[in-house]
Design a protein around this motif. Structure first.
Motif, short mmCIF file in Angstrom:
data_model
loop_
_atom_site.label_atom_id
_atom_site.label_comp_id
_atom_site.label_asym_id
_atom_site.label_seq_id
_atom_site.Cartn_x
_atom_site.Cartn_y
_atom_site.Cartn_z
N UNK A 197 48.77 47.32 -23.02
CA UNK A 197 48.43 47.28 -24.44
C UNK A 197 47.10 46.56 -24.62
N UNK A 198 46.45 46.82 -25.76
CA UNK A 198 45.16 46.17 -26.04
C UNK A 198 45.31 44.66 -26.18
N UNK A 199 46.40 44.22 -26.81
CA UNK A 199 46.66 42.80 -26.99
C UNK A 199 48.08 42.50 -26.53
N UNK A 200 48.22 41.39 -25.76
CA UNK A 200 49.53 41.03 -25.22
C UNK A 200 49.70 39.52 -25.27
N UNK A 201 50.95 39.09 -25.40
CA UNK A 201 51.24 37.67 -25.33
C UNK A 201 52.61 37.47 -24.71
N UNK A 202 52.81 36.31 -24.08
CA UNK A 202 54.09 35.93 -23.50
C UNK A 202 54.58 34.64 -24.15
N UNK A 203 55.89 34.57 -24.34
CA UNK A 203 56.49 33.39 -24.96
C UNK A 203 57.73 33.02 -24.15
N UNK A 204 57.72 31.84 -23.54
CA UNK A 204 58.86 31.36 -22.75
C UNK A 204 59.78 30.60 -23.69
N UNK A 205 60.86 31.22 -24.09
CA UNK A 205 61.78 30.60 -25.03
C UNK A 205 62.78 29.67 -24.37
N UNK A 206 63.16 29.97 -23.14
CA UNK A 206 64.17 29.18 -22.43
C UNK A 206 63.78 29.08 -20.96
N UNK A 207 64.03 27.92 -20.35
CA UNK A 207 63.81 27.76 -18.92
C UNK A 207 62.34 27.61 -18.57
N UNK A 208 61.97 28.09 -17.36
CA UNK A 208 60.59 27.94 -16.90
C UNK A 208 60.05 29.28 -16.43
N UNK A 209 58.72 29.40 -16.44
CA UNK A 209 58.08 30.62 -15.96
C UNK A 209 56.62 30.33 -15.65
N UNK A 210 56.05 31.15 -14.76
CA UNK A 210 54.62 31.12 -14.50
C UNK A 210 54.09 32.55 -14.54
N UNK A 211 52.84 32.69 -14.93
CA UNK A 211 52.15 33.98 -14.87
C UNK A 211 51.08 33.84 -13.82
N UNK A 212 51.29 34.47 -12.66
CA UNK A 212 50.50 34.16 -11.47
C UNK A 212 50.56 32.64 -11.26
N UNK A 213 49.44 31.95 -11.34
CA UNK A 213 49.47 30.50 -11.11
C UNK A 213 49.45 29.69 -12.41
N UNK A 214 49.60 30.35 -13.54
CA UNK A 214 49.53 29.64 -14.83
C UNK A 214 50.94 29.30 -15.30
N UNK A 215 51.31 28.02 -15.40
CA UNK A 215 52.63 27.67 -15.90
C UNK A 215 52.73 27.95 -17.40
N UNK A 216 53.87 28.50 -17.82
CA UNK A 216 54.12 28.80 -19.22
C UNK A 216 55.09 27.76 -19.78
N UNK A 217 54.57 26.84 -20.56
CA UNK A 217 55.44 25.82 -21.15
C UNK A 217 56.36 26.45 -22.18
N UNK A 218 57.59 25.93 -22.28
CA UNK A 218 58.52 26.48 -23.27
C UNK A 218 57.96 26.38 -24.69
N UNK A 219 58.25 27.40 -25.49
CA UNK A 219 57.96 27.43 -26.92
C UNK A 219 56.47 27.44 -27.25
N UNK A 220 55.66 27.97 -26.32
CA UNK A 220 54.25 28.21 -26.60
C UNK A 220 53.96 29.69 -26.39
N UNK A 221 53.01 30.20 -27.17
CA UNK A 221 52.63 31.61 -27.08
C UNK A 221 51.33 31.70 -26.28
N UNK A 222 51.35 32.50 -25.21
CA UNK A 222 50.20 32.65 -24.32
C UNK A 222 49.61 34.04 -24.50
#
Length: 301
Positions: A197-222
């Motif tokens: 898609x032209x524009x995309x975002x990820x939101x970690x609502x629960x637990x932990x996640x990384x996008x490649x080497x970028x950590x996704x803090x809970x409750x933030x929109x990346x």
């Protein structure tokens, strides 16, 4: 909010949190630095919370124009009623799509069986409508969980809520190019995030996640850089929402529950609500939310 450019993540949006008594709502869109990601103009995480016995969610009747609301639950249940006469119960994994168009009024309340003490958690988003469709007739659509495609992979699964992802397409109506998915990662699980898609975002609502080497803090929109592919992973397990779609060529203005390409249209909606010109919600017309002096939801053009 951090908007430091990165090869992968171009914007990180920290939520504004509102305590609604018994549970909290974490809002990342609209924000001062960014109003939209694709058609998504509002992004709320509701909870997670354990509702005390005797308590529940009681969102009194209120109006919307020129948008579509999407309600998706992780836990609990809600009864939706609207001025079309709809009465629909939503449970985890299903989706409620309410198209406001030229105007609709709705309420959301916990069912009786959820008022003896129950968990509650979910995501509510608003989608702006294309200008040519902002004033269409209001509508409501409920899609059960088993009608939404689920993709399973390496210790992970993804339910496609709207649009086409990973080779499957959700049956949910879309008005503009839209992608929306609920991704559940087991410990060690991974999912590819393609430049779909032209524009995309990820939101970690629960637990932990990384996008490649970028950590996704809970409750933030990346917000992810356009055209870049990456892999979403979790070490301990997590739940991530992927949202986005076509970029809108014209801005949207947000004031309280009203979204429109026209500020004048929002002013008209304010006066219509004050004057009681919106339709009523059958079986839930005795109370309503008055228009606020200062709304909590605004855009910042």
């Amino acid at each position: 909010m951090s908007d430091t450019p990165d090869d992968l993540v171009i914007q990180t949006i920290t939520p504004t949190t509102h305590d609604l008594g018994g549970f909290k709502v974490h809002r990342t869109l609209p924000s001062r630095p960014r109003t939209m990601v694709g058609p998504f103009v509002f992004f709320d995480q509701m909870g997670p919370a354990d509702l005390a016995p005797g308590n529940g969610i009681d969102v009194r009747p209120h109006p919307h124009i020129n948008l579509a609301t999407v309600t998706y639950l992780y836990d609990g249940a809600l009864d939706h009623r609207d001025s079309l006469g709809t009465c629909a119960r939503i449970r985890p994994g299903a989706v409620n799509l309410m198209t406001a168009g030229r105007g609709i009024v709705h309420s959301e309340r916990s069912p009786g069986d959820q008022r003896s003490g129950a968990p509650f958690s979910g995501i509510q988003t608003w989608l702006a409508l294309p200008e040519a469709q902002e004033e269409i007739d209001p509508a409501f659509e409920h899609v059960e969980a088993d009608a939404l495609p689920v993709i399973r992979g390496e210790d992970a699964k993804a339910r496609v809520i709207m649009g086409s992802l990973w080779g499957v397409t959700a049956p949910t109506t879309t008005y503009a190019g839209t992608i929306y998915a609920d991704i559940v990662l087991e410990p060690g699980g991974s999912v590819p995030i393609d430049p779909a898609a032209e524009e995309r975002a990820l939101y970690c609502g629960l637990g932990d996640a990384t996008l490649d080497d970028v950590p996704l803090s809970p409750m933030k929109l990346y917000v992810i850089r356009p055209g870049v592919a990456a892999t979403l992973r979790s070490s301990a397990g997590g739940r991530v929402m992927l949202c986005g779609g076509d970029a809108f060529a014209t801005p949207r203005h947000v004031w309280w529950n009203f979204v429109s390409s026209s500020r004048d249209r929002i002013e008209t909606a304010k006066e219509d609500w004050r004057a009681g010109r919106f339709p009523k919600v059958p079986d839930d017309a005795e109370e309503w939310i008055p228009i606020p002096e200062v709304p909590k939801t605004v855009s910042y053009p």
